[in-house]
Motif scaffolding. Sequence first.
Motif, PDB file in Angstrom:
ATOM      1  N   ILE A  17       1.485  -1.548  -0.341  1.00 41.51           N
ATOM      2  CA  ILE A  17       0.052   0.425   0.206  1.00 41.51           C
ATOM      3  C   ILE A  17       0.935   1.215   0.165  1.00 41.51           C
ATOM      4  O   ILE A  17       1.848   1.649   0.748  1.00 41.51           O
ATOM      5  N   ALA A  18       0.877   2.096  -0.404  1.00 40.87           N
ATOM      6  CA  ALA A  18       1.819   2.988  -0.816  1.00 40.87           C
ATOM      7  C   ALA A  18       1.247   4.363  -1.744  1.00 40.87           C
ATOM      8  O   ALA A  18      -0.246   4.572  -2.074  1.00 40.87           O
ATOM      9  N   LYS A  19       1.913   5.367  -1.300  1.00 45.44           N
ATOM     10  CA  LYS A  19       1.035   6.702  -1.213  1.00 45.44           C
ATOM     11  C   LYS A  19       1.920   7.267  -2.718  1.00 45.44           C
ATOM     12  O   LYS A  19       1.072   8.075  -3.584  1.00 45.44           O
ATOM     13  N   SER A  20       2.863   6.898  -3.070  1.00 42.95           N
ATOM     14  CA  SER A  20       3.639   7.724  -3.798  1.00 42.95           C
ATOM     15  C   SER A  20       3.741   6.259  -5.098  1.00 42.95           C
ATOM     16  O   SER A  20       4.151   5.371  -4.881  1.00 42.95           O
ATOM     17  N   GLY A  21       3.490   6.969  -6.164  1.00 44.10           N
ATOM     18  CA  GLY A  21       3.468   6.279  -7.343  1.00 44.10           C
ATOM     19  C   GLY A  21       4.495   5.603  -8.070  1.00 44.10           C
ATOM     20  O   GLY A  21       4.605   4.467  -7.979  1.00 44.10           O
ATOM     21  N   THR A  22       6.076   5.961  -8.057  1.00 44.68           N
ATOM     22  CA  THR A  22       7.064   6.257  -7.939  1.00 44.68           C
ATOM     23  C   THR A  22       7.494   5.075  -6.940  1.00 44.68           C
ATOM     24  O   THR A  22       8.243   4.160  -7.482  1.00 44.68           O
ATOM     25  N   LEU A  23       7.440   5.439  -5.673  1.00 43.63           N
ATOM     26  CA  LEU A  23       7.662   4.664  -4.923  1.00 43.63           C
ATOM     27  C   LEU A  23       7.001   3.353  -4.590  1.00 43.63           C
ATOM     28  O   LEU A  23       8.051   2.077  -5.078  1.00 43.63           O
ATOM     29  N   SER A  24       6.189   2.989  -5.358  1.00 33.25           N
ATOM     30  CA  SER A  24       4.969   1.759  -5.113  1.00 33.25           C
ATOM     31  C   SER A  24       6.264   0.976  -6.358  1.00 33.25           C
ATOM     32  O   SER A  24       6.807  -0.313  -6.298  1.00 33.25           O
ATOM     33  N   TYR A  25       6.266   1.396  -7.316  1.00 33.20           N
ATOM     34  CA  TYR A  25       7.092   0.957  -8.308  1.00 33.20           C
ATOM     35  C   TYR A  25       8.939   0.811  -7.959  1.00 33.20           C
ATOM     36  O   TYR A  25       9.203  -0.962  -8.781  1.00 33.20           O
ATOM     37  N   GLU A  26       9.430   1.310  -7.354  1.00 29.61           N
ATOM     38  CA  GLU A  26      10.103   0.829  -6.707  1.00 29.61           C
ATOM     39  C   GLU A  26      10.748  -0.079  -6.071  1.00 29.61           C
ATOM     40  O   GLU A  26      11.234  -0.903  -5.924  1.00 29.61           O
ATOM     41  N   THR A  27       9.634   0.043  -5.360  1.00 26.92           N
ATOM     42  CA  THR A  27       9.386  -1.391  -4.700  1.00 26.92           C
ATOM     43  C   THR A  27       9.173  -2.787  -5.423  1.00 26.92           C
ATOM     44  O   THR A  27       8.907  -3.940  -5.198  1.00 26.92           O
ATOM     45  N   VAL A  28       7.439  -2.281  -5.780  1.00 29.06           N
ATOM     46  CA  VAL A  28       7.644  -3.645  -7.071  1.00 29.06           C
ATOM     47  C   VAL A  28       8.901  -4.241  -7.537  1.00 29.06           C
ATOM     48  O   VAL A  28       8.748  -5.642  -7.343  1.00 29.06           O
ATOM     49  N   GLY A  29       9.849  -3.587  -8.380  1.00 29.93           N
ATOM     50  CA  GLY A  29      11.100  -3.441  -8.816  1.00 29.93           C
ATOM     51  C   GLY A  29      12.046  -4.560  -8.042  1.00 29.93           C
ATOM     52  O   GLY A  29      12.274  -5.066  -8.336  1.00 29.93           O
ATOM     53  N   SER A  30      11.770  -3.902  -6.983  1.00 27.06           N
ATOM     54  CA  SER A  30      13.121  -5.242  -5.913  1.00 27.06           C
ATOM     55  C   SER A  30      12.297  -6.063  -5.553  1.00 27.06           C
ATOM     56  O   SER A  30      13.362  -6.812  -5.301  1.00 27.06           O
ATOM     57  N   GLU A  77       7.893   2.423  13.627  1.00 28.53           N
ATOM     58  CA  GLU A  77       9.223   1.992  14.115  1.00 28.53           C
ATOM     59  C   GLU A  77       8.889   1.194  15.499  1.00 28.53           C
ATOM     60  O   GLU A  77       8.874  -0.183  15.728  1.00 28.53           O
ATOM     61  N   ASN A  78       8.439   2.776  16.102  1.00 31.25           N
ATOM     62  CA  ASN A  78       8.438   1.967  17.828  1.00 31.25           C
ATOM     63  C   ASN A  78       6.757   1.351  17.895  1.00 31.25           C
ATOM     64  O   ASN A  78       6.676  -0.067  18.897  1.00 31.25           O
ATOM     65  N   ALA A  79       6.158   0.484  16.618  1.00 31.92           N
ATOM     66  CA  ALA A  79       5.129  -0.230  16.193  1.00 31.92           C
ATOM     67  C   ALA A  79       5.491  -1.754  16.082  1.00 31.92           C
ATOM     68  O   ALA A  79       5.504  -2.815  15.620  1.00 31.92           O
ATOM     69  N   GLY A  80       6.767  -1.941  16.262  1.00 33.70           N
ATOM     70  CA  GLY A  80       7.811  -3.637  15.653  1.00 33.70           C
ATOM     71  C   GLY A  80       7.677  -3.172  13.716  1.00 33.70           C
ATOM     72  O   GLY A  80       7.780  -3.974  12.923  1.00 33.70           O
ATOM     73  N   VAL A  81       7.684  -2.146  13.112  1.00 31.04           N
ATOM     74  CA  VAL A  81       7.558  -2.636  11.875  1.00 31.04           C
ATOM     75  C   VAL A  81       9.457  -2.071  11.423  1.00 31.04           C
ATOM     76  O   VAL A  81       9.978  -1.268  12.096  1.00 31.04           O
ATOM     77  N   THR A  82       9.761  -3.010  11.025  1.00 30.74           N
ATOM     78  CA  THR A  82      11.021  -2.748  10.048  1.00 30.74           C
ATOM     79  C   THR A  82      11.553  -1.590   9.195  1.00 30.74           C
ATOM     80  O   THR A  82      10.272  -1.439   8.507  1.00 30.74           O
ATOM     81  N   MET A  83      11.958  -0.507   9.234  1.00 31.64           N
ATOM     82  CA  MET A  83      11.778   0.695   8.329  1.00 31.64           C
ATOM     83  C   MET A  83      13.503   0.772   7.235  1.00 31.64           C
ATOM     84  O   MET A  83      14.276   0.034   7.535  1.00 31.64           O
ATOM     85  N   VAL A  84      12.819   1.045   6.283  1.00 35.13           N
ATOM     86  CA  VAL A  84      14.002   1.510   5.887  1.00 35.13           C
ATOM     87  C   VAL A  84      14.165   2.655   4.920  1.00 35.13           C
ATOM     88  O   VAL A  84      13.586   3.726   5.218  1.00 35.13           O
ATOM     89  N   ASP A  85      15.477   2.953   4.365  1.00 33.79           N
ATOM     90  CA  ASP A  85      15.178   4.267   3.618  1.00 33.79           C
ATOM     91  C   ASP A  85      15.071   4.269   2.334  1.00 33.79           C
ATOM     92  O   ASP A  85      14.879   5.503   2.166  1.00 33.79           O
ATOM     93  N   HIS A  86      15.494   3.449   1.462  1.00 35.22           N
ATOM     94  CA  HIS A  86      14.934   3.586   0.325  1.00 35.22           C
ATOM     95  C   HIS A  86      14.946   2.529  -0.382  1.00 35.22           C
ATOM     96  O   HIS A  86      14.571   1.291   0.324  1.00 35.22           O
ATOM     97  N   PRO A  87      13.638   2.378  -0.917  1.00 38.06           N
ATOM     98  CA  PRO A  87      12.727   1.247  -1.593  1.00 38.06           C
ATOM     99  C   PRO A  87      13.286   0.137  -2.245  1.00 38.06           C
ATOM    100  O   PRO A  87      12.560  -1.002  -2.358  1.00 38.06           O
ATOM    101  N   ALA A  88      14.230   0.715  -2.657  1.00 34.08           N
ATOM    102  CA  ALA A  88      15.491  -0.523  -3.322  1.00 34.08           C
ATOM    103  C   ALA A  88      15.865  -1.671  -2.837  1.00 34.08           C
ATOM    104  O   ALA A  88      16.307  -2.416  -3.143  1.00 34.08           O
ATOM    105  N   ARG A  89      16.360  -1.551  -1.192  1.00 34.25           N
ATOM    106  CA  ARG A  89      16.032  -2.112  -0.400  1.00 34.25           C
ATOM    107  C   ARG A  89      15.265  -3.149   0.450  1.00 34.25           C
ATOM    108  O   ARG A  89      15.079  -4.077   1.031  1.00 34.25           O
ATOM    109  N   PHE A  90      14.238  -2.555  -0.240  1.00 34.25           N
ATOM    110  CA  PHE A  90      13.278  -4.025   0.457  1.00 34.25           C
ATOM    111  C   PHE A  90      13.173  -5.601  -0.243  1.00 34.25           C
ATOM    112  O   PHE A  90      12.066  -6.205   0.398  1.00 34.25           O
ATOM    113  N   GLY A  91      13.218  -5.830  -0.874  1.00 34.74           N
ATOM    114  CA  GLY A  91      13.918  -7.257  -1.639  1.00 34.74           C
ATOM    115  C   GLY A  91      14.370  -7.740  -0.410  1.00 34.74           C
ATOM    116  O   GLY A  91      13.935  -8.967   0.169  1.00 34.74           O
TER     117      GLY A  91
END
Length: 698
Positions: free
Chosen positions: A189-202, A310-324
Amino acid sequence: MLLQQTRTFPRLRLASPKTPKSAFSCSLRHSGYDDTIPNLKVGAHTRVIFQGFTGKLATANAKESMDWGTNVVGGVKPNGSGEHLGKPVLPSVRAAMEQLKPDATGIYVAAHQATAAIEEAIEAEVPLIVAVAEHIPLHDIMRIHSMLHSQSKSRLVGANAPGIISAIGRCRIGFQPLATFSPGHIGIIAKSGTLSYETVGSLTRAGLGQSLCIGMGGDVIAGTNFVDALKIFEHDEETEAIILVGELGGTNEEEAADWIADYRKRVKDPKPIAAAIGGFEASPGKVMGHAGAWTGLGEGTAESKFKALENAGVTMVDHPARFGAVMKDILSQSGRSVKKIEQSAASAQRRSYHTSRASRRPTADNTIFCSFWQKRLLHLSTEHNSKLLKLYNINVTAPPQNPPCSHYLGISPARAARKPSIIAAPTTVPDQLHRRVRRFPFDYREGPTTQVINDAIAHLQLDAAPPKAKAQTVELIKNLWTLYKDKEAIDAHVSLALSSSHDRLQIYNPHLFFDDAAFKSNKRQADLHGLRDQSSITRRSAEAEQNGIVYIPLGAPDRPGKNLVGTLVNGAGLAMNTNDVVNKRLSPSTHCANFLDTGGKATAATIKLGFRLILADPRVSVVFVNIFGGLTLCDMIAEGIVMAFREVGVDKPVVVRLRGTNEELGRKVVADANLPIHAYDDFEEAVKKVGELAGRGK
């Protein structure tokens, strides 16, 4: 200007102080609209119609989606009939519902037609309505949500969103770049189109693929938000893990953090969740490309959203290319077999290839989806604001000298409630204001009720004021609402103080902002548009806006000693994230000189203009072009870069990262030009090179 950001904000409260935090959700609990959340689960079974079916845009998109495997059963053309693309054409959505029985409709019309199209779909009770158009005016959206919250049949995705897509079910309702997607088991689920495509690509490169990807969109008020999607992903057997991509603006990320914290407590084996947030380096008081990418009074910054997740236990990344890589790690930590998930994704990919026709190369026609104009807030001068308020019987005075107490009052969107609201605080002292402000939502079509007004006055601590002053406050709220609705304001705020005799109000420091989209999309509010305060717009920013680009200088313009990076990016979310990563990872003396979003309709000409805007800033020592080609074609971007070298004169080092649609062609264009360009497809390598070049101060 917008109220300046501070580094931390409390979460915005929408009800009384006694209401428990768990009672808050991004959809009001008593609303039947929550009952429509299951409609988001699209797949091979989903019967899709197109509104605006015979138009050029819908035709190109429908062909591509049908070739991919989407079950398009027909479409609507007002008063039309016959066939198109071998599918029936009906004269109305109601007729299409009766004869074609669709599960979803994709609205492929321009912004000025989109409001009526959405309302027609709601009235026909289409289960899922996907609106992709940018620049639907905010007041139209609030009226639409008033309709949605009074029913329990239709669910809206968008507007200003890439849409919704099931990679497993080969169902695409939107304009997502199909070549990037692969069937798998990660929900997004994403607000940004381009960041969602980055996420999908990764995820695709990592072999995990995607189950369902929902574009929340970057508007002030979204039809579907993070919590809605999380409720779907929680029970979806095809989804093994979840990714959220957020940004500054609103409180949806904090709402999601509350939901996730509760989910991790009540579920024995919760699904792993990762997230990224954009906007740490956003310029205070500016709209960062997306219409909703600005921090309102009492709303959290990117930093506070990051910490909440982060406090809720979510793993945070600084750029979607790292999601994979990150998703493989947290899936393994949760006890899930990454190998089995990869094998299942690979098997799903093979099955989908056998049951669908090959996807065609995206066409340039699809760029019509991305509006030429970037949505902006419309600012007027102080003098014009005062004159406008006077027309609504609101007389502004000079700020009183040392009043014993002051109050803050206005009308503003309540993003989580998807409604307008009275915004109130019993103080105007900045540090206290952010902590004590509250919103009191009300229905757009009904206006503020007596109860809502009384609740706001009580929070202002004016309920015990003399009758005359209290009556003036009631009248002020009603007059502000009339102005707000008549002039399609986004915010209409004032400060208050009681006179020395305590029998009347003094009104001062008006803050009024209006929705520029009302004029640019629908030609409404032309009188206000003509009064726009041009003094707050730099020459370069104005030129950029005229050409569909958002350009915002960052930092002090008289600080040439820094090794600043000029950034040129397609997509607001990706532009924010690029600035964040450069400022976080590189040396303390290296910062971004600007935010520049070419928009989804990036062309060779806009890339050339982007270079000219960036190089006009003497602080820039290196240019970083970061493109993820979805609808934007990487070869077209590369041609623009070559054009800039030849026609603008580029005398700074240039790092180009091209990924996505036609990336190989794009890199070939750059290589064949034989220019001093450092070209990469990997984001990490590109950022490292930017840091190296900036460090040289060249």
